[in-house]
Design an enzyme around this catalytic site. Structure first.
Site, PDB file in Angstrom:
ATOM      1  CG  ASP A  99      -2.296  -0.378   0.998  1.00 48.88           C
ATOM      2  OD1 ASP A  99      -2.729  -0.335  -0.180  1.00 48.88           O
ATOM      3  OD2 ASP A  99      -2.994  -0.746   1.962  1.00 48.88           O
TER       4      ASP A  99
ATOM      5  CD  GLU B 146     -12.114  -1.465   2.702  1.00 52.43           C
ATOM      6  OE1 GLU B 146     -11.027  -1.270   2.121  1.00 52.43           O
ATOM      7  OE2 GLU B 146     -12.241  -1.458   3.934  1.00 52.43           O
TER       8      GLU B 146
HETATM    9  O1  KIV Z   1      -4.788  -2.042   4.073  1.00 56.22           O
HETATM   10  C1  KIV Z   1      -5.573  -2.983   3.875  1.00 56.22           C
HETATM   11  O2  KIV Z   1      -5.678  -3.937   4.657  1.00 56.22           O
HETATM   12  C2  KIV Z   1      -6.409  -2.935   2.682  1.00 56.22           C
HETATM   13  C3  KIV Z   1      -7.414  -4.035   2.500  1.00 56.22           C
HETATM   14  C4  KIV Z   1      -8.573  -3.782   3.383  1.00 56.22           C
HETATM   15  C5  KIV Z   1      -7.837  -4.189   1.091  1.00 56.22           C
HETATM   16  O3  KIV Z   1      -6.297  -2.051   1.903  1.00 56.22           O
END
Ligand code: KIV
Length: 261
Positions: free
Chosen positions: A81, A179
Site C-alpha cells: 500500500d 471495499e
Molecule cells: O490495508 C488494507 O488492509 C487494505 C485491505 C482492506 C484491502 O487495503
C-alpha cells in the site's frame, strides 16, 4: 503468480485470493499456502501498531513490513500500500515512495481513489510499476467519510464508483479493490471493467476476495459482517499461554528432556 496470470483470471471462473500480511513469521506460513497475492496493507497501522485508522502509516513503516514479508514469502506476488498522502504531492515524491517499497521487495503498489491519481498511475505503469486501485470505502478517506461506512448506496455515488473503476482501468491499473459497497454495484463494476475486481465486503461476484489475515484467523477484535473467521485464533493462543503459565507454576515445564546434562 504474476501480473499476467492475475489479469488472465478475469476470464476464468477461479476467483483470486489475497490476504494482508505484515511480518516475517506469518509470511512464512502464507508462503506454504496456495494464496495468490499478499497485500502489505496500510492497515498495518491499525492491526500492528494500534492506531484507530490508517492515516498515521508512513512509507518507512510500510517499507519495514514489506521487507519482513518478502523475506518470509520470497516467491509470492506482493502488493504494498502507498500510505496516506504519499502519492498526492509531486510526481517525484510519489516515485520515491514507490521506489522504496519496491526496493524492499514489493511487486506492485496499491493506491486509494481515482480523482487526482490518473497522471501518477500512468507514470508509474509506464515506468514498470504494476498499480492496483482501491475504491468504495477507501480507509484513507475516513475523515472525509465521517467514519468507516458502506459506500455507494445512492445512485449518484454508484455512478461515481463505476466511473472511477473505468478511470483506473484506463490509467493502466491491473486490478482494483472494491471495499464495502453493495453487492449489486460490485457485480456491475466487475462486468464493466476488463481488469479483476478484488472484493472486501463487496459480495461474491467480484473476481477475487481479500481479507485482513488477523480477522480471518480470529485474533483481532474487529468483526464486521463481511469478515468470516476461519479459526478462533485468539482463544487458541490464550489457551496455549495459560497452559504454559500453569506448567511453569506447577514445575511441569521444563522436563528433564527439555534441559541439558
Ligand atoms: O490495508 C488494507 O488492509 C487494505 C485491505 C482492506 C484491502 O487495503
Amino acid at each position: 503468480m504474476n501480473i499476467i496470470e492475475i489479469r488472465a483470471r478475469k476470464a476464468s471462473d477461479k476467483p483470486l485470493t489475497m490476504v494482508t500480511c505484515y511480518d516475517y513469521w506469518s509470511a512464512r506460513l502464507l508462503a506454504s499456502t496456495s494464496i495468490d497475492m499478499i497485500l502489505v496493507g496500510d492497515s498495518a497501522a491499525m492491526v500492528m501498531h494500534g492506531y484507530k485508522d490508517t492515516v498515521p502509516a508512513t512509507v518507512n513503516l510500510l517499507a519495514t513490513h514489506v521487507s519482513a514479508v518478502r523475506k518470509g514469502a520470497p516467491d509470492k506476488f506482493l502488493i504494498a500500500d502507498l500510505p496516506f498522502l504519499s502519492y498526492r504531492g509531486d510526481l517525484n515524491t510519489t516515485v520515491a515512495a514507490v521506489h522504496e517499497l519496491m526496493r524492499q521487495g514489493a511487486n506492485a503498489v496499491k493506491l486509494e481513489a481515482y480523482d487526482g491519481n490518473h497522471e501518477a498511475i500512468v507514470h508509474l505503469v509506464q515506468s514498470g510499476v504494476p498499480v492496483m486501485g482501491h475504491i468504495g470505502l477507501t480507509p484513507q478517506f475516513v475523515n472525509q467519510f465521517g467514519g468507516f461506512r458502506v459506500q455507494g448506496r445512492e445512485r449518484e455515488q454508484q455512478q461515481k464508483i463505476l466511473a472511477d473503476a473505468r478511470g483506473l482501468e484506463a490509467a493502466g491499473c491491473f486490478a482494483v479493490v472494491l471495499e464495502c459497497i453493495p453487492q449489486t454495484l460490485a457485480r456491475e463494476v466487475t462486468a464493466a471493467v476488463s481488469i479483476p475486481t478484488i472484493g472486501i465486503g463487496a459480495g461474491v461476484e467480484c473476481d477475487g476476495q481479500v481479507l485482513v489475515l488477523q480477522d480471518l484467523l480470529g485474533v483481532s477484535e474487529f468483526k464486521p459482517r463481511f469478515v468470516r473467521r476461519y479459526l478462533d485464533g485468539g482463544d487458541l493462543i490464550k489457551d496455549a499461554i495459560e497452559r504454559f503459565c500453569q506448567d511453569v507454576r506447577t514445575r511441569r515445564f521444563p522436563s528433564v528432556e527439555e534441559g541439558y546434562e
